[in-house]
Every structure is written in structure tokens, then in C-alpha cells.
Design a protein around this motif. Sequence first.
Motif, PDB file in Angstrom:
ATOM      1  N   GLY A  91       0.820  -1.219   0.000  1.00 39.53           N
ATOM      2  CA  GLY A  91       0.000   0.000   0.000  1.00 39.53           C
ATOM      3  C   GLY A  91       0.843   1.254   0.000  1.00 39.53           C
ATOM      4  N   LEU A  92       1.952   1.222   0.734  1.00 43.62           N
ATOM      5  CA  LEU A  92       2.849   2.380   0.760  1.00 43.62           C
ATOM      6  C   LEU A  92       3.439   2.649  -0.621  1.00 43.62           C
ATOM      7  N   VAL A  93       3.882   1.605  -1.281  1.00 44.56           N
ATOM      8  CA  VAL A  93       4.450   1.786  -2.622  1.00 44.56           C
ATOM      9  C   VAL A  93       3.380   2.288  -3.589  1.00 44.56           C
ATOM     10  N   ALA A  94       2.165   1.774  -3.478  1.00 44.63           N
ATOM     11  CA  ALA A  94       1.078   2.258  -4.340  1.00 44.63           C
ATOM     12  C   ALA A  94       0.820   3.747  -4.092  1.00 44.63           C
ATOM     13  N   ALA A  95       0.847   4.161  -2.828  1.00 46.28           N
ATOM     14  CA  ALA A  95       0.649   5.581  -2.511  1.00 46.28           C
ATOM     15  C   ALA A  95       1.773   6.429  -3.086  1.00 46.28           C
ATOM     16  N   ILE A  96       3.003   5.965  -2.975  1.00 44.98           N
ATOM     17  CA  ILE A  96       4.146   6.727  -3.492  1.00 44.98           C
ATOM     18  C   ILE A  96       4.082   6.826  -5.006  1.00 44.98           C
ATOM     19  N   VAL A  97       3.756   5.719  -5.674  1.00 42.65           N
ATOM     20  CA  VAL A  97       3.689   5.718  -7.137  1.00 42.65           C
ATOM     21  C   VAL A  97       2.606   6.677  -7.620  1.00 42.65           C
ATOM     22  N   PHE A  98       1.395   6.578  -7.054  1.00 37.57           N
ATOM     23  CA  PHE A  98       0.328   7.485  -7.480  1.00 37.57           C
ATOM     24  C   PHE A  98       0.697   8.927  -7.176  1.00 37.57           C
ATOM     25  N   HIS A  99       1.224   9.190  -5.994  1.00 47.41           N
ATOM     26  CA  HIS A  99       1.561  10.551  -5.593  1.00 47.41           C
ATOM     27  C   HIS A  99       2.615  11.146  -6.525  1.00 47.41           C
ATOM     28  N   ALA A 100       3.584  10.339  -6.910  1.00 50.69           N
ATOM     29  CA  ALA A 100       4.636  10.829  -7.807  1.00 50.69           C
ATOM     30  C   ALA A 100       4.076  11.156  -9.193  1.00 50.69           C
ATOM     31  N   PHE A 101       3.322  10.230  -9.776  1.00 47.02           N
ATOM     32  CA  PHE A 101       2.766  10.481 -11.112  1.00 47.02           C
ATOM     33  C   PHE A 101       1.758  11.627 -11.091  1.00 47.02           C
ATOM     34  N   ASN A 102       0.941  11.694 -10.048  1.00 50.94           N
ATOM     35  CA  ASN A 102      -0.028  12.779  -9.964  1.00 50.94           C
ATOM     36  C   ASN A 102       0.668  14.116  -9.729  1.00 50.94           C
ATOM     37  N   GLY A 103       1.771  14.108  -9.020  1.00 57.69           N
ATOM     38  CA  GLY A 103       2.546  15.332  -8.847  1.00 57.69           C
ATOM     39  C   GLY A 103       3.069  15.849 -10.179  1.00 57.69           C
ATOM     40  N   LEU A 104       3.511  14.933 -11.038  1.00 55.76           N
ATOM     41  CA  LEU A 104       3.942  15.341 -12.385  1.00 55.76           C
ATOM     42  C   LEU A 104       2.760  15.889 -13.188  1.00 55.76           C
ATOM     43  N   ARG A 105       1.595  15.281 -13.023  1.00 53.36           N
ATOM     44  CA  ARG A 105       0.399  15.779 -13.701  1.00 53.36           C
ATOM     45  C   ARG A 105       0.064  17.193 -13.231  1.00 53.36           C
ATOM     46  N   ILE A 106       0.177  17.435 -11.943  1.00 51.00           N
ATOM     47  CA  ILE A 106      -0.106  18.764 -11.401  1.00 51.00           C
ATOM     48  C   ILE A 106       0.873  19.793 -11.963  1.00 51.00           C
ATOM     49  N   ILE A 107       2.144  19.419 -12.063  1.00 51.47           N
ATOM     50  CA  ILE A 107       3.134  20.323 -12.654  1.00 51.47           C
ATOM     51  C   ILE A 107       2.756  20.658 -14.088  1.00 51.47           C
ATOM     52  N   LEU A 108       2.341  19.637 -14.860  1.00 52.36           N
ATOM     53  CA  LEU A 108       1.935  19.896 -16.249  1.00 52.36           C
ATOM     54  C   LEU A 108       0.699  20.785 -16.323  1.00 52.36           C
ATOM     55  N   VAL A 109      -0.263  20.549 -15.450  1.00 49.54           N
ATOM     56  CA  VAL A 109      -1.468  21.392 -15.450  1.00 49.54           C
ATOM     57  C   VAL A 109      -1.098  22.836 -15.120  1.00 49.54           C
ATOM     58  N   ASP A 110      -0.181  23.030 -14.177  1.00 50.20           N
ATOM     59  CA  ASP A 110       0.185  24.378 -13.751  1.00 50.20           C
ATOM     60  C   ASP A 110       1.069  25.115 -14.755  1.00 50.20           C
ATOM     61  N   PHE A 111       1.987  24.410 -15.391  1.00 51.07           N
ATOM     62  CA  PHE A 111       3.000  25.105 -16.179  1.00 51.07           C
ATOM     63  C   PHE A 111       2.923  24.869 -17.685  1.00 51.07           C
ATOM     64  N   TRP A 112       2.124  23.944 -18.135  1.00 54.30           N
ATOM     65  CA  TRP A 112       1.980  23.688 -19.563  1.00 54.30           C
ATOM     66  C   TRP A 112       0.787  24.501 -20.044  1.00 54.30           C
ATOM     67  N   GLY A 113       0.943  25.207 -21.134  1.00 57.60           N
ATOM     68  CA  GLY A 113      -0.100  26.111 -21.602  1.00 57.60           C
ATOM     69  C   GLY A 113      -1.454  25.460 -21.817  1.00 57.60           C
ATOM     70  N   VAL A 114      -1.477  24.234 -22.285  1.00 56.83           N
ATOM     71  CA  VAL A 114      -2.752  23.557 -22.547  1.00 56.83           C
ATOM     72  C   VAL A 114      -3.035  22.473 -21.497  1.00 56.83           C
ATOM     73  N   GLY A 115      -2.316  22.536 -20.386  1.00 50.48           N
ATOM     74  CA  GLY A 115      -2.464  21.514 -19.345  1.00 50.48           C
ATOM     75  C   GLY A 115      -3.855  21.415 -18.770  1.00 50.48           C
ATOM     76  N   THR A 116      -4.507  22.565 -18.587  1.00 49.30           N
ATOM     77  CA  THR A 116      -5.846  22.514 -18.004  1.00 49.30           C
ATOM     78  C   THR A 116      -6.850  21.882 -18.956  1.00 49.30           C
ATOM     79  N   ARG A 117      -6.614  22.046 -20.245  1.00 52.92           N
ATOM     80  CA  ARG A 117      -7.509  21.430 -21.219  1.00 52.92           C
ATOM     81  C   ARG A 117      -7.398  19.905 -21.216  1.00 52.92           C
ATOM     82  N   HIS A 118      -6.216  19.407 -20.873  1.00 51.24           N
ATOM     83  CA  HIS A 118      -5.969  17.961 -20.930  1.00 51.24           C
ATOM     84  C   HIS A 118      -5.880  17.317 -19.551  1.00 51.24           C
TER      85      HIS A 118
END
Length: 148
Positions: A91-118
Amino acid sequence: MPATTGGAGANRSPATTTVPAPRRSVIPGGTLYRGNEGMWSWVLHRITGVAIYFFLLVHILDTALIRVSPEAYNAVIGAYKTPLMGIAELGLVAAIVFHAFNGLRIILVDFWGVGTRHQKAMFYVVIALSVVVMLAFTPRHLISVFGG
């Protein structure tokens, strides 16, 4: 100017109009959340972040035991080698994996021009990547937990 009824020679009294009351939006379950991908991403990111934080807190405390009492440290490490803790590590590894990938998604949403659209599609990519990584990790981990 109020609306009137009638023709050119009719009585010119103001027309009465009734305005319907604004519709109250029905929120499922009485919550403010709508249940969309953005909400679930936010909720899961917070839950996994708190879980990782508490793991790190416990990890630092149990590692500090070695300076206080090596026997107590060995007892704690012995408790960690149980199958129940092996499942908890999964469960800990699953939490870390999701948190890491979702953190990258958040960075893309915040800093990529079309991130909010996708952002919706990126949430499903995060879920898919997390599942793929966990499918690769789980058998090897369970073999080490239950196999010896």
C-alpha cells in the motif's frame, strides 16, 4: 418600462409576470464536490501525501531507536518482517507511485499552456501508469514477503 398587454386601444395596465424561483442545484450526497476527475485527483493526492508523511515520521522514529536501544530496534525490525507489514508496504508503494505520477500531472497542469484542457485525460494516464507499475511490482514483492 413594464410590459403591457392589449392592442393599440386597449387598457394600458402593466402586465403581471411571474419570475420562477432560481433552481437549486441538486448536489449528490449533499456535498460540494461533484465527483469529477479533478476532485478525485485532489483528494487522492492529499490522502497519499498524508499517508507518506506518517510513514516517514514512523520511519525516522524507528530508525532513531538504534541509538537508544539496539534491542528495541531489532524488535521493531522483526515486527516489520511479518506478512501483514508486507501488505502494508504494498500500500505504501502504491501511494508513493500514485503521488509521484499525480505530482507530475499537477506540474503539467500548472506550467503547460494547454495543461488545463488535458487534465482529465492526464488523470487517466496517471491511473494507468500507476496500475502498470504496481502490476510489475506486486508479484516480486509478494514473493519476497511470502516466499522467503
